[in-house]
Design an enzyme around this catalytic site. Sequence first.
Site, PDB file in Angstrom:
ATOM      1  N   ASP A 117       0.763  -1.115   0.026  1.00 45.17           N
ATOM      2  CA  ASP A 117      -0.545  -0.137   0.046  1.00 45.17           C
ATOM      3  C   ASP A 117       0.784   0.795   0.254  1.00 45.17           C
ATOM      4  O   ASP A 117       2.052   1.594   0.744  1.00 45.17           O
ATOM      5  CB  ASP A 117      -0.982  -0.340   1.378  1.00 45.17           C
ATOM      6  CG  ASP A 117      -2.151   1.220   1.591  1.00 45.17           C
ATOM      7  OD1 ASP A 117      -2.583   1.350   0.303  1.00 45.17           O
ATOM      8  OD2 ASP A 117      -2.138   1.923   2.318  1.00 45.17           O
TER       9      ASP A 117
ATOM     10  N   TYR B  54       3.447   9.748   0.557  1.00 45.13           N
ATOM     11  CA  TYR B  54       4.414   9.415   1.070  1.00 45.13           C
ATOM     12  C   TYR B  54       6.030   9.294   0.528  1.00 45.13           C
ATOM     13  O   TYR B  54       6.806   9.656   1.208  1.00 45.13           O
ATOM     14  CB  TYR B  54       3.935   7.324   1.323  1.00 45.13           C
ATOM     15  CG  TYR B  54       2.674   7.268   1.516  1.00 45.13           C
ATOM     16  CD1 TYR B  54       2.217   8.117   2.014  1.00 45.13           C
ATOM     17  CD2 TYR B  54       2.450   5.790   1.712  1.00 45.13           C
ATOM     18  CE1 TYR B  54       0.634   7.484   3.139  1.00 45.13           C
ATOM     19  CE2 TYR B  54       0.959   5.722   2.268  1.00 45.13           C
ATOM     20  CZ  TYR B  54       0.390   6.256   2.270  1.00 45.13           C
ATOM     21  OH  TYR B  54      -0.896   5.785   2.939  1.00 45.13           O
TER      22      TYR B  54
ATOM     23  N   LYS C  93      -2.099   5.853  -4.714  1.00 42.96           N
ATOM     24  CA  LYS C  93      -3.226   7.077  -4.439  1.00 42.96           C
ATOM     25  C   LYS C  93      -2.978   8.154  -4.956  1.00 42.96           C
ATOM     26  O   LYS C  93      -1.859   8.767  -5.408  1.00 42.96           O
ATOM     27  CB  LYS C  93      -3.579   6.922  -2.493  1.00 42.96           C
ATOM     28  CG  LYS C  93      -4.053   6.136  -1.607  1.00 42.96           C
ATOM     29  CD  LYS C  93      -3.719   6.351  -0.870  1.00 42.96           C
ATOM     30  CE  LYS C  93      -3.511   4.883   0.472  1.00 42.96           C
ATOM     31  NZ  LYS C  93      -2.797   4.592   0.189  1.00 42.96           N
TER      32      LYS C  93
ATOM     33  N   HIS D 127      -7.014   9.980  -2.272  1.00 45.02           N
ATOM     34  CA  HIS D 127      -7.038   9.399  -1.333  1.00 45.02           C
ATOM     35  C   HIS D 127      -7.628  10.439  -0.565  1.00 45.02           C
ATOM     36  O   HIS D 127      -8.101   9.844   0.967  1.00 45.02           O
ATOM     37  CB  HIS D 127      -4.885  10.233  -0.815  1.00 45.02           C
ATOM     38  CG  HIS D 127      -4.328   9.657  -0.322  1.00 45.02           C
ATOM     39  ND1 HIS D 127      -3.175   9.666  -0.611  1.00 45.02           N
ATOM     40  CD2 HIS D 127      -4.860   9.150   1.474  1.00 45.02           C
ATOM     41  CE1 HIS D 127      -2.465   9.696   1.155  1.00 45.02           C
ATOM     42  NE2 HIS D 127      -3.320   9.239   1.936  1.00 45.02           N
TER      43      HIS D 127
END
Length: 146
Positions: free
Chosen positions: A22, A27, A56, A89
Amino acid sequence: SEPGVVGKAVSVAIDSGYRHIDGAYSYMNEAEVGAAVKKKIAEGVVTRENLFIVSKLWCTFHALEDVKPSLMKSLSALQLTYLDLYLIHFPVGFQKVPGELFPVQEGKVLVTDIDYVDTWRVSLKWKVIVDQFFHKEMERKVKCQE
């Protein structure tokens, strides 16, 4: 995280049998994740088809013209030709400010009036679905499908 930490975690996870990875643009580690996945595939530990990889769409890319380029950027960073799941997201768009994930002015996040349903509709051709959506956002999305 420090460089190398996420890649090592992904490698250890794959070696341990994990098959769901994931990730997300926000990130800021997709290149490291992709390098670790590529290495494990090259070592014969796993095949791409046996992994379930998620990324995302970040809030600064909700504009209809930004959805596909954002997806392609994630694919490139991950060194993949496809994702198993690509999520929106959050159900709110942020203004695009170069280099800013959370554009803020006078202590407030700069949001847009881009409707997440429009983002979702244009995303259907790439099977983008939603993440972090609350009940009222999901009800509205479902009503728009009818």
